[in-house]
Design an enzyme around this catalytic site. Structure first.
Site, short mmCIF file in Angstrom:
data_model
loop_
_atom_site.label_atom_id
_atom_site.label_comp_id
_atom_site.label_asym_id
_atom_site.label_seq_id
_atom_site.Cartn_x
_atom_site.Cartn_y
_atom_site.Cartn_z
N GLU A 132 38.13 27.09 -22.30
CA GLU A 132 37.00 27.27 -21.38
C GLU A 132 36.08 26.05 -21.40
O GLU A 132 35.53 25.64 -20.37
CB GLU A 132 36.21 28.53 -21.75
CG GLU A 132 36.96 29.83 -21.51
CD GLU A 132 37.28 30.05 -20.04
OE1 GLU A 132 36.47 30.66 -19.34
OE2 GLU A 132 38.35 29.59 -19.60
N THR A 185 32.63 26.57 -10.76
CA THR A 185 31.91 27.15 -11.90
C THR A 185 30.84 26.21 -12.44
O THR A 185 29.72 26.63 -12.74
CB THR A 185 32.92 27.48 -13.03
OG1 THR A 185 33.86 28.43 -12.53
CG2 THR A 185 32.21 28.08 -14.23
#
Length: 311
Positions: A132, A185
């Site tokens: 991530e 994101t």
């Protein structure tokens, strides 16, 4: 010991409205698949990626799956082990449904399976967080923890990492709609305020505590009225076409609560049953079609299993 395995890992809904970076749950669909083989050579290679329209790197140092697997191999003392990876994207990239998370989790579960389950799924979370970090610049766990562990999870603390599996009503369903608009994101994270008023923080803490309590108590009313976000949603919702109208439609048709999945643009509603969830997705997609926006929809109960071996 097996020398190859095929793994599916599920999509996730992170934040769950008020629980920014600390709450998430897994769903049955969509998800990603990884095929992994022990090659007998040195190092990790990625031989194939499908379903990504050429967006993802084959370079093992830059791909979240291989990078996380390398961290795992370093940890167990086999840094040069020969691993061959195929990644099959079965879910949209940049959807807010944990696309990078699903790929990374599938890869970690696969390598751990091939090496006789040296770590538990929960112990794999820190390695998935490395993926991530590579994908969006911040190693959060609210996607990867539920993808690995299944169910609803609470990240009580990041330093040290403290992850709690939460109970939840067994009939709970998610209605998810992905409007095909671009919300990266990294950009969505940068929009969030770095400072908040104390009174707003108090409101948010109350909602997080209420949502967790509602899950424990099977109290649908408490779950619904706790699904309010006054810190992040007001800013991020600007990026989602007609968000307020979509929210009103969902609530009018029986949603317990409604919000943005992850950083968006996917939106989701929690419902008491699959029929209500299916009806809500139909209404939301119908509205988006009127805006000339294509969308995908998914109806799912909360996924209790996490990643699974397909072959």
């Amino acid at each position: 010991m097996k020398d190859s395995v095929k793994v599916f890992a599920p999509a996730t809904v992170a934040n769950v409205v008020c629980g920014y970076d600390v709450l998430g749950f897994a769903v049955n669909q969509p998800g990603d698949e990884v095929v992994m083989r022990l090659t007998g050579k040195t190092g990790i290679t990625i031989s194939k990626i499908t379903g990504d329209d050429g967006k993802l790197p084959l370079n093992p140092a830059k791909n979240t799956v291989s990078a996380s697997v390398q961290h795992y191999l370093d940890h167990i003392g086999k840094p040069d082990l020969g691993i061959g990876i195929e990644l099959h994207k079965k879910m949209p990239i940049g959807s807010g449904l944990g696309s990078s998370s699903a790929s990374t989790v599938a890869g970690l579960f696969a390598v751990n399976t091939l090496l006789n389950d040296q770590l538990t799924n929960k112990e794999l979370v820190p390695f998935a967080m490395k993926g991530e970090e590579l994908a969006c610049g911040y190693g959060h766990a609210d996607n990867v923890a539920p993808a690995l562990m299944g169910g609803f999870v609470l990240i009580r603390s990041y330093e040290p990492l403290d992850i709690i599996s939460l109970p939840f009503p067994q009939d709970l369903h998610a209605a998810i709609v992905y409007p095909e608009v671009d919300v990266p994101t990294k950009d969505a994270r940068q929009m969030i305020r770095s400072k908040v008023l104390l009174k707003d923080a108090v409101t948010q803490w109350g909602n997080v505590a209420g949502l967790v309590s509602g899950l424990f108590m099977n109290d649908y009313g408490l779950i619904g009225r706790s699904m309010t976000d006054i810190l992040v949603e007001p800013t991020r919702s600007i990026l989602i076409p007609d968000f307020a109208i979509l929210k009103s439609l969902a609530l009018e048709h029986g949603a317990l609560g409604f919000g943005i999945s992850g950083s968006g643009p996917s939106v989701f509603a929690l419902t008491r049953d699959a029929g209500t969830a299916a009806n809500i997705t139909q209404k939301l997609q119908q509205h988006l079609k009127g805006l000339a926006i294509n969308s995908l929809s998914f109806v799912s109960e909360v996924n209790k299993r996490g990643p699974i071996i397909l072959d």
